[in-house]
Design a protein around this motif. Sequence first.
Motif, short mmCIF file in Angstrom:
data_model
loop_
_atom_site.label_atom_id
_atom_site.label_comp_id
_atom_site.label_asym_id
_atom_site.label_seq_id
_atom_site.Cartn_x
_atom_site.Cartn_y
_atom_site.Cartn_z
N GLN A 287 95.45 -31.23 33.27
CA GLN A 287 94.30 -30.42 33.68
C GLN A 287 94.71 -28.95 33.66
OE1 GLN A 287 92.30 -33.21 37.05
NE2 GLN A 287 94.39 -32.63 37.41
N THR A 288 95.07 -28.48 32.49
CA THR A 288 95.55 -27.12 32.31
C THR A 288 94.83 -26.56 31.09
OG1 THR A 288 97.70 -27.83 33.14
CG2 THR A 288 97.64 -25.74 31.93
N CYS A 289 94.24 -25.37 31.25
CA CYS A 289 93.50 -24.80 30.11
C CYS A 289 94.42 -24.65 28.91
CB CYS A 289 92.91 -23.46 30.49
SG CYS A 289 94.16 -22.32 31.11
N SER A 290 95.68 -24.27 29.19
CA SER A 290 96.62 -24.04 28.09
C SER A 290 97.48 -25.27 27.83
CB SER A 290 97.51 -22.84 28.43
OG SER A 290 98.08 -23.00 29.71
N ALA A 291 97.04 -26.44 28.29
CA ALA A 291 97.78 -27.67 27.99
C ALA A 291 97.94 -27.82 26.49
CB ALA A 291 97.02 -28.88 28.54
N SER A 292 99.11 -28.28 26.08
CA SER A 292 99.28 -28.52 24.65
C SER A 292 98.92 -29.97 24.37
CB SER A 292 100.72 -28.25 24.23
OG SER A 292 100.86 -28.64 22.89
N SER A 293 97.69 -30.17 23.93
CA SER A 293 97.18 -31.53 23.78
C SER A 293 97.32 -32.04 22.35
CB SER A 293 95.72 -31.57 24.23
OG SER A 293 95.03 -30.48 23.68
N ARG A 294 97.76 -31.16 21.42
CA ARG A 294 97.93 -31.60 20.01
C ARG A 294 99.35 -31.31 19.57
NH1 ARG A 294 94.16 -28.71 16.15
NH2 ARG A 294 94.50 -26.91 17.51
N LEU A 295 100.06 -32.34 19.10
CA LEU A 295 101.40 -32.17 18.56
C LEU A 295 101.30 -32.39 17.05
CD1 LEU A 295 103.40 -34.11 21.30
CD2 LEU A 295 102.81 -31.67 21.21
N ILE A 296 101.49 -31.33 16.30
CA ILE A 296 101.30 -31.37 14.85
C ILE A 296 102.70 -31.41 14.24
CG2 ILE A 296 100.24 -30.15 12.90
CD1 ILE A 296 98.30 -28.88 14.95
N VAL A 297 103.05 -32.54 13.61
CA VAL A 297 104.46 -32.85 13.32
C VAL A 297 104.66 -33.10 11.83
CG1 VAL A 297 106.33 -34.46 13.82
CG2 VAL A 297 104.69 -33.86 15.63
N HIS A 298 105.70 -32.47 11.25
CA HIS A 298 106.00 -32.69 9.83
C HIS A 298 106.35 -34.16 9.58
CE1 HIS A 298 107.73 -32.38 5.85
NE2 HIS A 298 107.16 -31.18 5.76
N ARG A 299 105.80 -34.69 8.49
CA ARG A 299 105.98 -36.13 8.19
C ARG A 299 107.44 -36.55 8.11
NH1 ARG A 299 101.73 -39.34 7.66
NH2 ARG A 299 99.88 -38.40 6.74
N ARG A 300 108.30 -35.63 7.63
CA ARG A 300 109.70 -36.00 7.42
C ARG A 300 110.38 -36.35 8.75
NH1 ARG A 300 111.64 -31.52 4.31
NH2 ARG A 300 110.20 -32.16 2.71
N ILE A 301 109.96 -35.75 9.85
CA ILE A 301 110.59 -36.04 11.15
C ILE A 301 109.65 -36.82 12.07
CG2 ILE A 301 112.20 -34.09 11.14
CD1 ILE A 301 110.02 -32.70 12.99
N HIS A 302 108.48 -37.17 11.54
CA HIS A 302 107.43 -37.75 12.38
C HIS A 302 107.91 -38.99 13.13
CE1 HIS A 302 103.95 -40.40 13.14
NE2 HIS A 302 103.34 -39.28 13.46
N ASP A 303 108.48 -39.95 12.41
CA ASP A 303 108.79 -41.23 13.05
C ASP A 303 109.88 -41.10 14.10
OD1 ASP A 303 106.87 -42.13 11.42
OD2 ASP A 303 108.14 -43.38 10.14
N GLN A 304 110.93 -40.34 13.77
CA GLN A 304 112.01 -40.20 14.77
C GLN A 304 111.53 -39.41 15.98
OE1 GLN A 304 114.86 -37.20 14.72
NE2 GLN A 304 114.74 -36.73 12.54
N LEU A 305 110.70 -38.36 15.75
CA LEU A 305 110.21 -37.59 16.90
C LEU A 305 109.27 -38.44 17.75
CD1 LEU A 305 110.11 -34.95 18.47
CD2 LEU A 305 108.23 -34.20 17.02
N LEU A 306 108.43 -39.22 17.10
CA LEU A 306 107.49 -40.06 17.84
C LEU A 306 108.25 -41.01 18.77
CD1 LEU A 306 104.49 -40.69 18.21
CD2 LEU A 306 104.70 -42.44 16.45
N GLU A 307 109.32 -41.57 18.25
CA GLU A 307 110.13 -42.49 19.06
C GLU A 307 110.68 -41.79 20.31
OE1 GLU A 307 113.83 -44.69 17.46
OE2 GLU A 307 112.14 -45.17 16.14
N ARG A 308 111.15 -40.54 20.10
CA ARG A 308 111.73 -39.81 21.24
C ARG A 308 110.64 -39.35 22.22
NH1 ARG A 308 116.15 -35.82 18.60
NH2 ARG A 308 116.80 -35.59 20.75
N LEU A 309 109.48 -38.99 21.69
CA LEU A 309 108.35 -38.63 22.57
C LEU A 309 107.94 -39.86 23.39
CD1 LEU A 309 106.12 -36.63 20.03
CD2 LEU A 309 107.26 -35.66 22.05
N ALA A 310 107.88 -41.00 22.71
CA ALA A 310 107.44 -42.22 23.38
C ALA A 310 108.41 -42.60 24.50
CB ALA A 310 107.33 -43.36 22.36
N ALA A 311 109.71 -42.40 24.25
CA ALA A 311 110.71 -42.72 25.29
C ALA A 311 110.46 -41.85 26.52
CB ALA A 311 112.11 -42.50 24.74
N ARG A 312 110.16 -40.57 26.29
CA ARG A 312 109.88 -39.67 27.42
C ARG A 312 108.62 -40.11 28.17
NH1 ARG A 312 111.95 -34.54 28.64
NH2 ARG A 312 113.92 -34.40 27.54
#
Length: 484
Positions: A287-312
Amino acid sequence: MPLSALWYPTDKCFIDGAWQTPASGATLPLENPSTGQIIGQIARGNADDIDAAVSAAQAARLGEWGRMPAFERGRMLAHMGRIVLAHVDALAEIEAADVGKPLKQARADAVALARYLEYYGGAADKVMGETIPYLDGYTVYTLREPHGVTAHIVPWNYPMQIIGRSVGAALAMGNACVLKPAEEACLTALAFAAIADEAGVPKGVINVVPGLGHEAGAALSSHARINHISFTGSVPVGTLIQKAAADNVVPVTLELGGKSPQLVFDDADLEAALPFLVNAGIQNAGQTCSASSRLIVHRRIHDQLLERLAARYRALRVGPAMADLDIGPLISGTQKGIVAGFLAAGGDLEIAARGEIAADTPASGHYIAPTLLAGVPHDHLLARDEIFGPVQVVIPFESEDEAIAIANSTDFGLVASVWTRDGGRQMRAAKAIRAGQVFLNNYGAGGGVELPFGGIGKSGHGREKGFEALYGFSTLKTVAAFHG
Ligand code: NAD
């Protein structure tokens, strides 16, 4: 928990230096979002209270406050800041009960309020006019003067920070203020009035009228004797405020919503980025006006980053404000319903991970598990609209141009960040992204008292925070003297 009715009555307005029963005698229930229980009553101010507050503010401008040297106004603000710092714990407890913020976040908001008062206290006597070369025989100079009576209509998500940045800057310039806090969260606004009183701010300089938006809020924004409106809140209400301001031809600052992106390129330092990527989205339950609600991620690192985001995400814990976990409840059942509606509309999307609602959390509180959605098309409803809940979408991209185009594909433009080690790309992206603030290899959701802040597009217009705000809360007079 007992609310700190110790310092001030929670069911009154603060008008002309006194705690006053609202003209109607009516009150509104005060809910603790962590439990869903009604823990008190607040004043239901109406047009009569607003009128009295505007009259008190006008009188204050004509009195001691209007004649006070700038450095003394600054000293008064700095004194208020010290009183806030002495009461950080109490303010945090009040905010935790009223807004549902985990205690450490509520403490951070109280410290930020103090910081705004220090900053604008120090700045009060540093706003200067200039001399202008003109015709022979003339001396021309400009004066920065207060607007007069400024109206401040604020939302419930960051009451202390928004009051600090808006009322703090307005007072530094010598305006007298009428503050209409949100009906869902007005206790720290009242505490602010009590602190101003204790600091010796003259009567009528700060007036606080709690009440409903369409009653007290509409009466304030359409009042014929206000000289400036600072509004922070939703786009639909911001539109109404701007129309009301147009009727009286008064300037207005609109701080509205956002759908702020973080762009993560394949050369980014992911270790450094990870905490920002998640925290900027789930802070204050999204509930923050400046919340970062979109993560725009390069395909080359997409899967590994998604895994680490999901763990968090899986490690995030949700619970009552006083349990001080990562995330508290949403402000209300209504807000929970809105967020649940968005999640239902995203039923076709892949849920990459969810956080956990702690076991002993009251069922009557307004909790939503933080949710990370993956593979989201950039034009999906959930990637375009402000959800205002702990929900982030991950959108893949292939090229720099595509990343920028996705970043700019919503109606909003508040904040953005770019994660890359490539200096040229940092500069190109900072220029190309449509937003009021761009962060490079960091993200400042709401932070940075010193940093001018505000939006473009549907995120609003005008700037608050930083020194820039002082220009918005003042008007320029040109004096042209002919002396031969
Ligand atoms: P809201 O627009 O419903 O309410 C904001 C304030 O306006 C409240 O005090 C409310 O009582 C008042 N209001 C409501 N109707 C009114 C009317 N007809 N006339 C005058 N006043 C009226 O917003 P909210 O739900 O409280 O806050 C959430 C919104 O605020 C989100 O969109 C969020 O992005 C935005 N926001 C923006 C910033 C920023 O700085 N850009 C900061 C915080 C929140």
